[in-house]
Motif scaffolding. Structure first.
Motif, PDB file in Angstrom:
ATOM      1  N   SER A   1       0.666  -1.302  -0.009  1.00  0.00           N
ATOM      2  CA  SER A   1       0.126  -0.022  -0.017  1.00  0.00           C
ATOM      3  C   SER A   1       0.728   1.227   0.123  1.00  0.00           C
ATOM      4  CB  SER A   1      -0.888   0.008   1.128  1.00  0.00           C
ATOM      5  OG  SER A   1      -1.134   1.249   1.400  1.00  0.00           O
TER       6      SER A   1
ATOM      7  N   GLU B   1      -3.039   0.338   5.857  1.00  0.00           N
ATOM      8  CA  GLU B   1      -4.399   0.437   5.576  1.00  0.00           C
ATOM      9  C   GLU B   1      -5.322   1.425   6.729  1.00  0.00           C
ATOM     10  OE1 GLU B   1      -6.505  -3.154   4.773  1.00  0.00           O
ATOM     11  OE2 GLU B   1      -8.187  -2.215   3.658  1.00  0.00           O
TER      12      GLU B   1
ATOM     13  N   GLY C   1     -16.959   0.570   6.012  1.00  0.00           N
ATOM     14  CA  GLY C   1     -16.308   0.052   7.194  1.00  0.00           C
ATOM     15  C   GLY C   1     -16.761  -1.452   7.307  1.00  0.00           C
TER      16      GLY C   1
ATOM     17  N   CYS D   1     -17.928   6.483  -5.379  1.00  0.00           N
ATOM     18  CA  CYS D   1     -16.865   5.460  -4.844  1.00  0.00           C
ATOM     19  C   CYS D   1     -15.615   6.062  -5.516  1.00  0.00           C
ATOM     20  CB  CYS D   1     -17.174   4.085  -5.213  1.00  0.00           C
ATOM     21  SG  CYS D   1     -18.493   3.246  -4.203  1.00  0.00           S
ATOM     22  N   LEU D   2     -14.602   5.471  -4.750  1.00  0.00           N
ATOM     23  CA  LEU D   2     -13.186   5.933  -5.262  1.00  0.00           C
ATOM     24  C   LEU D   2     -12.135   4.705  -5.012  1.00  0.00           C
ATOM     25  CD1 LEU D   2     -10.803   7.966  -5.414  1.00  0.00           C
ATOM     26  CD2 LEU D   2     -10.890   8.201  -3.059  1.00  0.00           C
ATOM     27  N   GLY D   3     -11.715   4.391  -6.036  1.00  0.00           N
ATOM     28  CA  GLY D   3     -10.629   3.455  -6.041  1.00  0.00           C
ATOM     29  C   GLY D   3      -9.127   4.350  -6.458  1.00  0.00           C
ATOM     30  N   LEU D   4      -8.132   4.338  -5.647  1.00  0.00           N
ATOM     31  CA  LEU D   4      -6.807   4.964  -5.751  1.00  0.00           C
ATOM     32  C   LEU D   4      -5.786   4.161  -5.564  1.00  0.00           C
ATOM     33  CD1 LEU D   4      -6.749   7.873  -2.955  1.00  0.00           C
ATOM     34  CD2 LEU D   4      -6.677   8.085  -5.318  1.00  0.00           C
ATOM     35  N   ALA D   5      -5.015   4.458  -6.855  1.00  0.00           N
ATOM     36  CA  ALA D   5      -3.674   3.523  -6.904  1.00  0.00           C
ATOM     37  C   ALA D   5      -2.428   4.413  -7.227  1.00  0.00           C
ATOM     38  CB  ALA D   5      -3.679   2.307  -7.858  1.00  0.00           C
TER      39      ALA D   5
ATOM     40  N   GLY E   1     -17.463   4.352  -0.727  1.00  0.00           N
ATOM     41  CA  GLY E   1     -16.473   3.154  -0.709  1.00  0.00           C
ATOM     42  C   GLY E   1     -15.292   3.494  -1.201  1.00  0.00           C
ATOM     43  N   GLY E   2     -13.974   3.110  -0.549  1.00  0.00           N
ATOM     44  CA  GLY E   2     -12.740   3.431  -0.999  1.00  0.00           C
ATOM     45  C   GLY E   2     -11.863   2.423  -0.938  1.00  0.00           C
ATOM     46  N   ASP E   3     -11.006   2.488  -1.762  1.00  0.00           N
ATOM     47  CA  ASP E   3      -9.939   1.396  -2.136  1.00  0.00           C
ATOM     48  C   ASP E   3      -8.399   1.834  -2.413  1.00  0.00           C
ATOM     49  OD1 ASP E   3      -8.842  -1.307  -1.913  1.00  0.00           O
ATOM     50  OD2 ASP E   3      -9.183  -1.417  -4.252  1.00  0.00           O
TER      51      ASP E   3
ATOM     52  N   ASN F   1      -4.450   1.021  -3.338  1.00  0.00           N
ATOM     53  CA  ASN F   1      -3.370   0.110  -3.766  1.00  0.00           C
ATOM     54  C   ASN F   1      -2.229   0.809  -4.388  1.00  0.00           C
ATOM     55  OD1 ASN F   1      -5.229  -2.497  -3.902  1.00  0.00           O
ATOM     56  ND2 ASN F   1      -6.712  -0.990  -4.776  1.00  0.00           N
ATOM     57  N   ALA F   2      -1.184  -0.124  -4.460  1.00  0.00           N
ATOM     58  CA  ALA F   2       0.014   0.248  -5.067  1.00  0.00           C
ATOM     59  C   ALA F   2      -0.091   0.118  -6.504  1.00  0.00           C
ATOM     60  CB  ALA F   2       1.158  -0.524  -4.677  1.00  0.00           C
TER      61      ALA F   2
ATOM     62  N   SER G   1      -9.838   6.331  -9.730  1.00  0.00           N
ATOM     63  CA  SER G   1     -10.924   5.820 -10.506  1.00  0.00           C
ATOM     64  C   SER G   1     -12.121   5.987  -9.596  1.00  0.00           C
ATOM     65  CB  SER G   1     -10.598   4.223 -10.702  1.00  0.00           C
ATOM     66  OG  SER G   1     -11.757   3.527 -11.150  1.00  0.00           O
TER      67      SER G   1
ATOM     68  N   CYS H   1     -16.243  -1.213  -3.773  1.00  0.00           N
ATOM     69  CA  CYS H   1     -15.350  -1.062  -4.958  1.00  0.00           C
ATOM     70  C   CYS H   1     -14.035  -1.651  -4.586  1.00  0.00           C
ATOM     71  CB  CYS H   1     -15.243   0.466  -5.379  1.00  0.00           C
ATOM     72  SG  CYS H   1     -14.619   1.602  -4.193  1.00  0.00           S
ATOM     73  N   ASP H   2     -13.400  -2.370  -5.531  1.00  0.00           N
ATOM     74  CA  ASP H   2     -12.202  -2.890  -5.043  1.00  0.00           C
ATOM     75  C   ASP H   2     -11.423  -2.743  -6.643  1.00  0.00           C
ATOM     76  OD1 ASP H   2     -11.546  -3.697  -2.654  1.00  0.00           O
ATOM     77  OD2 ASP H   2     -13.208  -5.015  -2.717  1.00  0.00           O
ATOM     78  N   MET H   3     -10.021  -2.417  -6.413  1.00  0.00           N
ATOM     79  CA  MET H   3      -9.090  -2.340  -7.820  1.00  0.00           C
ATOM     80  C   MET H   3      -8.309  -3.763  -7.666  1.00  0.00           C
ATOM     81  SD  MET H   3      -7.393   1.300  -7.501  1.00  0.00           S
ATOM     82  CE  MET H   3      -7.690   2.360  -8.912  1.00  0.00           C
TER      83      MET H   3
ATOM     84  N   VAL I   1      -4.945  -5.143  -9.442  1.00  0.00           N
ATOM     85  CA  VAL I   1      -3.780  -4.325 -10.201  1.00  0.00           C
ATOM     86  C   VAL I   1      -2.776  -5.299 -10.496  1.00  0.00           C
ATOM     87  CG1 VAL I   1      -2.091  -2.606  -9.815  1.00  0.00           C
ATOM     88  CG2 VAL I   1      -4.378  -2.162  -8.513  1.00  0.00           C
TER      89      VAL I   1
ATOM     90  N   VAL J   1       0.383  -6.735  -7.925  1.00  0.00           N
ATOM     91  CA  VAL J   1      -0.044  -6.229  -6.573  1.00  0.00           C
ATOM     92  C   VAL J   1      -0.938  -7.629  -6.393  1.00  0.00           C
ATOM     93  CG1 VAL J   1      -1.176  -4.829  -4.968  1.00  0.00           C
ATOM     94  CG2 VAL J   1       0.139  -3.993  -6.868  1.00  0.00           C
TER      95      VAL J   1
ATOM     96  N   SER K   1     -10.579  -1.800 -12.328  1.00  0.00           N
ATOM     97  CA  SER K   1     -11.228  -1.187 -11.055  1.00  0.00           C
ATOM     98  C   SER K   1     -12.711  -1.399 -11.337  1.00  0.00           C
ATOM     99  CB  SER K   1     -10.818   0.424 -11.135  1.00  0.00           C
ATOM    100  OG  SER K   1     -11.751   0.972 -10.025  1.00  0.00           O
TER     101      SER K   1
ATOM    102  N   HIS L   1      -1.364  -6.688   3.610  1.00  0.00           N
ATOM    103  CA  HIS L   1      -1.113  -5.748   2.313  1.00  0.00           C
ATOM    104  C   HIS L   1      -0.111  -4.859   2.362  1.00  0.00           C
ATOM    105  CE1 HIS L   1      -5.594  -5.976   1.005  1.00  0.00           C
ATOM    106  NE2 HIS L   1      -5.506  -6.361   2.119  1.00  0.00           N
ATOM    107  N   PHE L   2       0.823  -4.702   3.332  1.00  0.00           N
ATOM    108  CA  PHE L   2       1.770  -3.538   3.448  1.00  0.00           C
ATOM    109  C   PHE L   2       3.134  -4.088   3.371  1.00  0.00           C
ATOM    110  CE2 PHE L   2      -2.204  -3.053   5.846  1.00  0.00           C
ATOM    111  CZ  PHE L   2      -2.845  -2.446   4.817  1.00  0.00           C
TER     112      PHE L   2
END
Lengths: 322, 322
Positions: free
Chosen positions: A4, A9, A32, A90-94, A124-126, A128-129, A136, B48-50, B52, B55, B136, B320-321
């Motif tokens: 991450s 996390e 959550g 919803c948000l997916g971040l990488a 929702g949020g995720d 990732n590396a 997204s 939502c889940d990415m 990758v 990863v 995503s 995860h980390f």
């Protein structure tokens, strides 16, 4: 195999919680658990768009806050184009594992400012590396009081074609930022703002949904020259009339400085996040008085072609494909 | 600045249209406008889940079809954990511009097979260039006939803790794939399948939602050792009893081959996409007869600790980390 970009996390979840309220009438159980639980209207509109480093934005001149803002704003622009009211996202971040936490926090800050001002919860949020930064977003909305939603390809011959917002201004900003870097903001403040910090025309889209005579609305994101053909029904063309004095002063100045035709620059554009719509002539006159950033660009006509100021439109819009 | 990994946006849209129907009772206006329009139930769950590259998956042993399948399956597992029925999903795809179209088509094939078998429409899709492949997904669902949805942290002292699905099997598959490559499928067929092609326990989650005495359900994705503390309410611990003969034969064989304790291997696990639940003892006996892949792992108790087969559980789950 997982890593991450935040230290943990928990750190990411805390950064989210500090910025995005986890209680909202639309969200009966917040983030959550495995899923959030939503109280939904009968009809929703939904869209998703990714915002990718070195494709949609460069860190050389986008602050993290700008990137977070724009990633959400471009999605909200699709909601505006339906004449709808945004409800949640919803948000997916990488991003690279060595991205400083302050950078991620900046992205969240820019996004939270817009989300909270718009009144929509993050559902929702995720995190990732990933070798590049990717934002997204999936966003959804509901119809306004009229219950009407807009679609494309609904206008009639003779309808006025109109735009809400500026054409070409964001493209000028991009061009100046690419060639001169962030210092160009001094000479091109509004063009730079249009590129870095676009605002979705949510209030205008909703207002337009109240008028039965508005026949279609769409988001101008790839430039009018590319998007107008997607807006016109089969068998219809358009006669565009775009006098120089309808364009933003920075667009005109950039066109003159680079030896280009201002109207052509405006219609090639790209990333305008303006709204393109059509309505009956009579209604247009009524709307024109109400909406300060609405302006006519021509009319829909029988036939296939598109002309601009009497000449065939040869330009393509912003090319997604290199 | 934009580039697309497909030759053109039209090519991508055609590839989507060929695989994902654009008409569905849930989707009153399909893909192709600024937003799709959805007919929604009053209550929805959303996540939502990415997924990758490098990863969550490696192209060395994931076929494009596997990656497309798993990206959707891991999201559906969150819907299953709510006891809900999936309704629709959105997809953001990104990858290197030199990715062959056949690779993207494979990703879409694997995803479409699962989506169509599950009966959910693809509501929105976006394709972008990015240095790594990123999938995503945002997915949403609705409660089953009972109207009940599960949450975590609801179990009582004395409740039976149970799992639906295998523990540790996917982790064995990952370990073997990482050390031996795809050829290990010959000796570890079910472990490899559990890692490459997990199936969300949707039918089981929905069935469990019909029983009032089931107190909580969650998705085991980070390994039981990490996920169980997220499942237990404040002030409760657990006594786990995991005899070797409850574990999959490939888990036992891998444990013996690597000199590890099979039960510890199972609870460290990772990417099991099993369901963890709790219910009253009486109900458990009724359910146990009905659901072939459900098995007891112990009971919830007063206090903080978790023990496994009488020893304190020291292991962490899948980290995860890094």
């Amino acid at each position: 195999m997982k890593t991450s970009p935040f230290q943990s996390e928990d750190h990411f979840l805390e950064a989210i919680s500090a910025r995005f309220p986890n209680a909202h009438p639309h969200m009966t159980v917040g983030r959550g658990d495995d899923c959030a639980v939503l109280a939904c209207p009968e009809t929703m509109v939904m869209t998703c768009d990714m915002f990718v480093e070195n494709v949609h934005f460069r860190r050389a001149y986008f602050s993290p806050q700008d990137a977070g803002h724009k990633a959400l704003a471009v999605n909200l622009s699709d909601i505006a184009a339906m004449g709808a009211k945004p409800v949640g996202f919803c948000l997916g971040l990488a991003g690279p594992p060595d991205t400083p936490a302050a950078c991620w926090e900046g992205v969240l800050d820019g996004m939270a400012e817009l989300a909270n001002r718009t009144g929509i919860p993050l559902v929702g949020g995720d995190l990732n590396a990933c070798s590049s930064m990717v934002i997204s977003i999936t966003v959804w909305g509901e119809p306004g009081e009229s219950g009407r939603l807009f679609q494309r390809r609904m206008c009639h011959p003779g309808d006025v074609l109109f735009v809400v917002g500026e054409l070409g201004l964001a493209a000028v900003g991009l061009s100046r930022l690419e060639s001169e870097g962030p210092a160009c903001v001094k000479n091109w403040p509004e063009a730079v703002a249009a590129h870095l910090r676009p605002e979705a025309k949510l209030a205008q889209g909703l207002e337009l949904s109240g008028f039965r005579g508005v026949r279609g609305l769409m988001d101008v994101s790839d430039g009018l020259a590319r998007d107008l053909p997607r807006f016109l029904p089969e068998g219809l063309g358009a006669e565009l009339s775009i006098p120089e004095d309808m364009l933003h002063a920075e667009v005109i100045r950039h066109a003159h400085a680079t030896g280009r035709d201002p109207a052509e620059l405006a219609v090639i554009g790209g990333e305008d996040y303006a709204l393109l719509g059509a309505c009956h002539r009579t209604l247009f006159l009524e709307l024109y008085g109400r909406m300060p950033d609405m302006w006519p660009i021509g009319q829909a006509v029988q036939g296939q072609g598109i002309t601009i100021n009497g000449r065939p439109l040869l330009s393509r819009g912003f090319d997604h494909f290199g």
